[in-house]
Design a protein around this motif. Structure first.
Motif, PDB file in Angstrom:
ATOM      1  N   LYS A 188      68.911  69.273  15.849  1.00  0.00           N
ATOM      2  CA  LYS A 188      70.238  68.654  15.816  1.00  0.00           C
ATOM      3  C   LYS A 188      71.139  69.272  14.748  1.00  0.00           C
ATOM      4  CE  LYS A 188      69.103  64.947  12.691  1.00  0.00           C
ATOM      5  NZ  LYS A 188      69.219  63.610  12.301  1.00  0.00           N
ATOM      6  N   GLU A 189      70.548  69.854  13.689  1.00  0.00           N
ATOM      7  CA  GLU A 189      71.341  70.454  12.612  1.00  0.00           C
ATOM      8  C   GLU A 189      72.009  71.769  13.015  1.00  0.00           C
ATOM      9  OE1 GLU A 189      68.565  67.611  10.872  1.00  0.00           O
ATOM     10  OE2 GLU A 189      68.212  69.285  12.208  1.00  0.00           O
ATOM     11  N   ILE A 190      71.547  72.395  14.095  1.00  0.00           N
ATOM     12  CA  ILE A 190      72.091  73.692  14.509  1.00  0.00           C
ATOM     13  C   ILE A 190      73.261  73.456  15.458  1.00  0.00           C
ATOM     14  CG2 ILE A 190      71.553  75.984  15.382  1.00  0.00           C
ATOM     15  CD1 ILE A 190      69.923  75.096  12.900  1.00  0.00           C
ATOM     16  N   THR A 191      74.395  73.178  14.867  1.00  0.00           N
ATOM     17  CA  THR A 191      75.636  72.946  15.605  1.00  0.00           C
ATOM     18  C   THR A 191      76.446  74.244  15.619  1.00  0.00           C
ATOM     19  OG1 THR A 191      76.818  72.338  13.595  1.00  0.00           O
ATOM     20  CG2 THR A 191      75.702  70.546  14.806  1.00  0.00           C
ATOM     21  N   PRO A 192      77.454  74.344  16.477  1.00  0.00           N
ATOM     22  CA  PRO A 192      78.322  75.528  16.445  1.00  0.00           C
ATOM     23  C   PRO A 192      78.954  75.741  15.054  1.00  0.00           C
ATOM     24  CG  PRO A 192      78.697  74.315  18.465  1.00  0.00           C
ATOM     25  CD  PRO A 192      77.786  73.464  17.619  1.00  0.00           C
ATOM     26  N   VAL A 240      76.282  77.308  12.848  1.00  0.00           N
ATOM     27  CA  VAL A 240      76.105  78.726  13.185  1.00  0.00           C
ATOM     28  C   VAL A 240      77.231  79.544  12.551  1.00  0.00           C
ATOM     29  CG1 VAL A 240      76.044  80.432  15.050  1.00  0.00           C
ATOM     30  CG2 VAL A 240      74.771  78.283  15.278  1.00  0.00           C
ATOM     31  N   SER A 241      78.450  79.023  12.561  1.00  0.00           N
ATOM     32  CA  SER A 241      79.567  79.694  11.886  1.00  0.00           C
ATOM     33  C   SER A 241      79.298  79.813  10.389  1.00  0.00           C
ATOM     34  CB  SER A 241      80.875  78.945  12.105  1.00  0.00           C
ATOM     35  OG  SER A 241      81.260  79.016  13.453  1.00  0.00           O
ATOM     36  N   LYS A 242      78.685  78.784   9.798  1.00  0.00           N
ATOM     37  CA  LYS A 242      78.343  78.816   8.368  1.00  0.00           C
ATOM     38  C   LYS A 242      77.290  79.896   8.109  1.00  0.00           C
ATOM     39  CE  LYS A 242      79.742  76.566   5.529  1.00  0.00           C
ATOM     40  NZ  LYS A 242      80.818  76.788   4.539  1.00  0.00           N
ATOM     41  N   LEU A 243      76.305  80.017   8.998  1.00  0.00           N
ATOM     42  CA  LEU A 243      75.299  81.072   8.862  1.00  0.00           C
ATOM     43  C   LEU A 243      75.949  82.454   8.940  1.00  0.00           C
ATOM     44  CD1 LEU A 243      72.422  79.621  11.057  1.00  0.00           C
ATOM     45  CD2 LEU A 243      72.431  79.822   8.558  1.00  0.00           C
ATOM     46  N   GLU A 244      76.886  82.616   9.860  1.00  0.00           N
ATOM     47  CA  GLU A 244      77.604  83.895   9.972  1.00  0.00           C
ATOM     48  C   GLU A 244      78.407  84.181   8.701  1.00  0.00           C
ATOM     49  OE1 GLU A 244      79.611  83.038  13.656  1.00  0.00           O
ATOM     50  OE2 GLU A 244      78.031  84.027  14.839  1.00  0.00           O
ATOM     51  N   GLU A 245      78.993  83.142   8.117  1.00  0.00           N
ATOM     52  CA  GLU A 245      79.713  83.302   6.853  1.00  0.00           C
ATOM     53  C   GLU A 245      78.756  83.718   5.736  1.00  0.00           C
ATOM     54  OE1 GLU A 245      82.376  80.721   3.650  1.00  0.00           O
ATOM     55  OE2 GLU A 245      81.522  79.699   5.395  1.00  0.00           O
ATOM     56  N   LEU A 292      67.587  85.703  13.893  1.00  0.00           N
ATOM     57  CA  LEU A 292      67.118  84.486  13.245  1.00  0.00           C
ATOM     58  C   LEU A 292      66.509  83.574  14.297  1.00  0.00           C
ATOM     59  CD1 LEU A 292      67.010  82.400  10.906  1.00  0.00           C
ATOM     60  CD2 LEU A 292      69.393  81.824  11.476  1.00  0.00           C
ATOM     61  N   THR A 293      65.301  83.091  14.025  1.00  0.00           N
ATOM     62  CA  THR A 293      64.634  82.173  14.941  1.00  0.00           C
ATOM     63  C   THR A 293      64.194  80.937  14.178  1.00  0.00           C
ATOM     64  OG1 THR A 293      63.801  84.051  16.217  1.00  0.00           O
ATOM     65  CG2 THR A 293      62.779  81.914  16.641  1.00  0.00           C
ATOM     66  N   PHE A 294      64.528  79.775  14.731  1.00  0.00           N
ATOM     67  CA  PHE A 294      64.088  78.506  14.181  1.00  0.00           C
ATOM     68  C   PHE A 294      62.845  78.067  14.936  1.00  0.00           C
ATOM     69  CE2 PHE A 294      68.706  78.539  13.466  1.00  0.00           C
ATOM     70  CZ  PHE A 294      68.727  78.380  12.088  1.00  0.00           C
ATOM     71  N   VAL A 295      61.785  77.743  14.188  1.00  0.00           N
ATOM     72  CA  VAL A 295      60.506  77.378  14.796  1.00  0.00           C
ATOM     73  C   VAL A 295      59.970  76.105  14.140  1.00  0.00           C
ATOM     74  CG1 VAL A 295      59.931  79.777  15.382  1.00  0.00           C
ATOM     75  CG2 VAL A 295      59.146  78.806  13.207  1.00  0.00           C
ATOM     76  N   GLU A 301      69.610  73.625   2.739  1.00  0.00           N
ATOM     77  CA  GLU A 301      68.262  74.197   2.702  1.00  0.00           C
ATOM     78  C   GLU A 301      68.111  75.307   3.743  1.00  0.00           C
ATOM     79  OE1 GLU A 301      64.437  74.799   1.171  1.00  0.00           O
ATOM     80  OE2 GLU A 301      66.166  73.748   0.342  1.00  0.00           O
ATOM     81  N   LEU A 302      68.608  75.076   4.960  1.00  0.00           N
ATOM     82  CA  LEU A 302      68.540  76.130   5.983  1.00  0.00           C
ATOM     83  C   LEU A 302      69.353  77.343   5.549  1.00  0.00           C
ATOM     84  CD1 LEU A 302      68.864  73.948   9.212  1.00  0.00           C
ATOM     85  CD2 LEU A 302      66.836  75.254   8.493  1.00  0.00           C
ATOM     86  N   GLY A 303      70.517  77.115   4.952  1.00  0.00           N
ATOM     87  CA  GLY A 303      71.332  78.220   4.447  1.00  0.00           C
ATOM     88  C   GLY A 303      70.617  78.979   3.348  1.00  0.00           C
ATOM     89  N   PHE A 304      69.978  78.246   2.435  1.00  0.00           N
ATOM     90  CA  PHE A 304      69.210  78.871   1.360  1.00  0.00           C
ATOM     91  C   PHE A 304      68.098  79.756   1.933  1.00  0.00           C
ATOM     92  CE2 PHE A 304      65.323  78.845  -1.128  1.00  0.00           C
ATOM     93  CZ  PHE A 304      65.751  79.347  -2.348  1.00  0.00           C
ATOM     94  N   LEU A 305      67.347  79.209   2.890  1.00  0.00           N
ATOM     95  CA  LEU A 305      66.238  79.970   3.474  1.00  0.00           C
ATOM     96  C   LEU A 305      66.749  81.202   4.220  1.00  0.00           C
ATOM     97  CD1 LEU A 305      64.020  76.996   4.682  1.00  0.00           C
ATOM     98  CD2 LEU A 305      63.633  78.490   2.697  1.00  0.00           C
ATOM     99  N   PHE A 306      67.895  81.062   4.885  1.00  0.00           N
ATOM    100  CA  PHE A 306      68.485  82.197   5.596  1.00  0.00           C
ATOM    101  C   PHE A 306      68.896  83.305   4.623  1.00  0.00           C
ATOM    102  CE2 PHE A 306      72.364  84.201   7.462  1.00  0.00           C
ATOM    103  CZ  PHE A 306      71.709  84.949   8.425  1.00  0.00           C
ATOM    104  N   VAL A 307      69.588  82.947   3.553  1.00  0.00           N
ATOM    105  CA  VAL A 307      70.008  83.943   2.561  1.00  0.00           C
ATOM    106  C   VAL A 307      68.776  84.553   1.899  1.00  0.00           C
ATOM    107  CG1 VAL A 307      71.228  84.285   0.369  1.00  0.00           C
ATOM    108  CG2 VAL A 307      72.273  82.911   2.185  1.00  0.00           C
ATOM    109  N   HIS A 308      67.797  83.727   1.587  1.00  0.00           N
ATOM    110  CA  HIS A 308      66.544  84.206   0.993  1.00  0.00           C
ATOM    111  C   HIS A 308      65.899  85.259   1.910  1.00  0.00           C
ATOM    112  CE1 HIS A 308      62.990  83.699  -1.629  1.00  0.00           C
ATOM    113  NE2 HIS A 308      62.288  83.900  -0.515  1.00  0.00           N
TER     114      HIS A 308
END
Length: 174
Positions: free
Chosen positions: A17-21, A24-29, A47-50, A133-140
């Motif tokens: 539910k946290e993966i909204t459009p 996703v724009s925030k991840l791209e940013e 990027l894959t969420f599992v 947290e998802l943003g942190f893990l993505f940048v990490h």
């Protein structure tokens, strides 16, 4: 500053539910900000969420660690001792075709795998949002893709400082 042409391709193996459009724009940013900070001008990140079970299996298979983790990164540009680079000769016509294809080809930087259940639990433990947290893990994961590590205290200080700077710029604060 040079323009950054980084592409995010993402998928999820579960309903999240946290993966909204908007997220996703925030991840791209985050990807753009990290690329600008590190001078990475182009490339593609997958990027894959599992779930914990899937990341546990990957961690066991690729790192020989028999437990789940929060994020895994697989860089495309790493060459191990057993890997070889392949060079071949080609004629001018083939070279012209290859040049045209290369212009439209986006260099893959690598894959980032994030365990969503682990990210949710860690967000609760740290008292911040799941998005942070998802943003942190993505940048990490992205910093790992481009060569950063945190094996020593000094490496960890540098890497975590960069992560925090990127997250702050994107408004993902604790």
């Amino acid at each position: 500053m040079a323009s950054v042409d980084l592409t995010l391709e993402w998928s999820s193996e579960q309903e999240v539910k946290e993966i909204t459009p908007e997220f996703v724009s925030k991840l791209e940013e985050l990807l753009r900000l990290a690329g600008e900070l590190e001078g990475v001008e182009a490339g593609e990140v997958a990027l894959t969420f599992v779930d914990d079970e899937a990341i546990h299996e990957l961690n066991k298979q690729y790192r020989d660690i028999d437990k789940p983790t929060d994020v895994l990164s697989f860089a495309m540009s790493e060459f191990g001792e057993d890997e070889i680079e392949i060079h071949y000769e080609q004629d001018e016509e083939d070279a012209a075709e290859d040049d045209a294809e290369a212009e439209s080809f986006i260099e893959p930087l690598g894959d980032i795998i994030i365990s969503v259940p682990r990210a949710i639990a860690q967000a609760e433990d740290y008292g911040h949002s799941v998005e942070r947290e998802l943003g942190f893990l993505f940048v990490h994961g992205f910093l790992h893709l481009i060569g950063y590590d945190h094996e020593t205290e000094e490496e960890e200080k540098v890497m975590f400082g960069k992560q925090e700077e990127i997250l702050q710029k994107a408004g993902l604060i604790r």
